[in-house]
Scaffold this motif. Structure first.
Motif, mmCIF file in Angstrom:
data_model
loop_
_atom_site.group_PDB
_atom_site.id
_atom_site.type_symbol
_atom_site.label_atom_id
_atom_site.label_comp_id
_atom_site.label_asym_id
_atom_site.label_seq_id
_atom_site.Cartn_x
_atom_site.Cartn_y
_atom_site.Cartn_z
ATOM 1 N N GLU A 287 11.632 -0.922 -3.837
ATOM 2 C CA GLU A 287 12.177 0.395 -3.457
ATOM 3 C C GLU A 287 11.771 0.753 -2.021
ATOM 4 O O GLU A 287 12.571 1.304 -1.257
ATOM 5 N N ILE A 288 10.541 0.421 -1.632
ATOM 6 C CA ILE A 288 10.073 0.708 -0.273
ATOM 7 C C ILE A 288 10.887 -0.102 0.738
ATOM 8 O O ILE A 288 11.301 0.410 1.777
ATOM 9 N N ASP B 151 14.115 1.651 1.065
ATOM 10 C CA ASP B 151 13.955 2.911 1.814
ATOM 11 C C ASP B 151 13.944 2.673 3.324
ATOM 12 O O ASP B 151 14.410 3.507 4.100
ATOM 13 N N TYR B 152 13.367 1.568 3.754
ATOM 14 C CA TYR B 152 13.233 1.278 5.179
ATOM 15 C C TYR B 152 14.297 0.278 5.683
ATOM 16 O O TYR B 152 14.173 -0.262 6.779
ATOM 17 N N LYS C 283 0.836 -1.215 0.000
ATOM 18 C CA LYS C 283 0.000 0.000 0.000
ATOM 19 C C LYS C 283 0.865 1.257 0.000
ATOM 20 O O LYS C 283 0.575 2.227 -0.704
ATOM 21 N N LEU C 284 1.950 1.241 0.800
ATOM 22 C CA LEU C 284 2.847 2.378 0.865
ATOM 23 C C LEU C 284 3.511 2.624 -0.488
ATOM 24 O O LEU C 284 3.627 3.779 -0.937
ATOM 25 N N ALA C 285 3.915 1.537 -1.137
ATOM 26 C CA ALA C 285 4.526 1.656 -2.462
ATOM 27 C C ALA C 285 3.529 2.252 -3.448
ATOM 28 O O ALA C 285 3.877 3.111 -4.263
ATOM 29 N N GLU C 286 2.280 1.822 -3.345
ATOM 30 C CA GLU C 286 1.229 2.337 -4.220
ATOM 31 C C GLU C 286 1.016 3.838 -3.981
ATOM 32 O O GLU C 286 0.913 4.618 -4.925
ATOM 33 N N LEU C 287 0.969 4.251 -2.721
ATOM 34 C CA LEU C 287 0.762 5.663 -2.370
ATOM 35 C C LEU C 287 1.931 6.540 -2.807
ATOM 36 O O LEU C 287 1.734 7.699 -3.221
ATOM 37 N N LYS C 288 3.139 6.025 -2.695
ATOM 38 C CA LYS C 288 4.332 6.800 -3.037
ATOM 39 C C LYS C 288 4.727 6.609 -4.501
ATOM 40 O O LYS C 288 5.737 7.157 -4.930
ATOM 41 N N ASP C 289 3.948 5.816 -5.234
ATOM 42 C CA ASP C 289 4.210 5.532 -6.645
ATOM 43 C C ASP C 289 5.619 4.953 -6.841
ATOM 44 O O ASP C 289 6.391 5.412 -7.676
ATOM 45 N N LYS C 290 5.942 3.979 -5.989
ATOM 46 C CA LYS C 290 7.221 3.278 -6.046
ATOM 47 C C LYS C 290 6.953 1.781 -6.114
ATOM 48 O O LYS C 290 5.831 1.331 -5.899
#
Length: 125
Positions: free
Chosen positions: A114-115, A118-119, A103-110
């Motif tokens: 990559e997510i 990032d973490y 969901k985070l990848a979808e929101l950040k368009d990544k």
């Protein structure tokens, strides 16, 4: 001589398997049965005898391991059940984390990869 086994013929595999498995097969049925089921019954009786032998061997192995560990059977089962419960909880938490990363990848368009980067999370974790 009734007790003399020297003259006794060796038992066919079907009869041995029947004795080992407790399956009752009459001599007449074996002698006069030319049906394909006769061969299947013989194979099944032999397979049952093999499985019973395997079960006995595994039971002995289990009992030897339990004796080494000083656990009772009930304690071993409880330990196994607890371990399985922990694995279920771990998998549920991991699945939830993967959904959140998705969901985070979808929101950040990544991409999810990559997510993870990032973490500082290993993609294999």
């Amino acid at each position: 001589m009734d007790g003399d086994n020297k003259s006794a013929k060796p038992k066919p595999a079907v009869e041995k398997a029947a004795e080992q498995t407790g399956v009752v097969v009459s001599d007449d049925a074996l002698l006069f049965d030319d049906s394909p089921e006769k061969e299947q019954r013989a194979e099944l009786a032999a397979a049952i005898a093999t499985l019973k032998g395997d079960l006995e061997a595994q039971t002995k192995t289990r009992d030897a391991l339990l004796a080494k560990s000083s656990l009772t059977m009930e304690q071993a089962r409880q330990l196994t059940d607890e371990h399985i419960d922990h694995l279920h909880r771990y998998n549920d938490i991991k699945d939830a984390g993967q959904m959140l990363f998705g969901k985070l990848a979808e929101l950040k368009d990544k991409t999810v990869k990559e997510i993870y980067k990032d973490y500082n999370v290993d993609i294999e974790d």
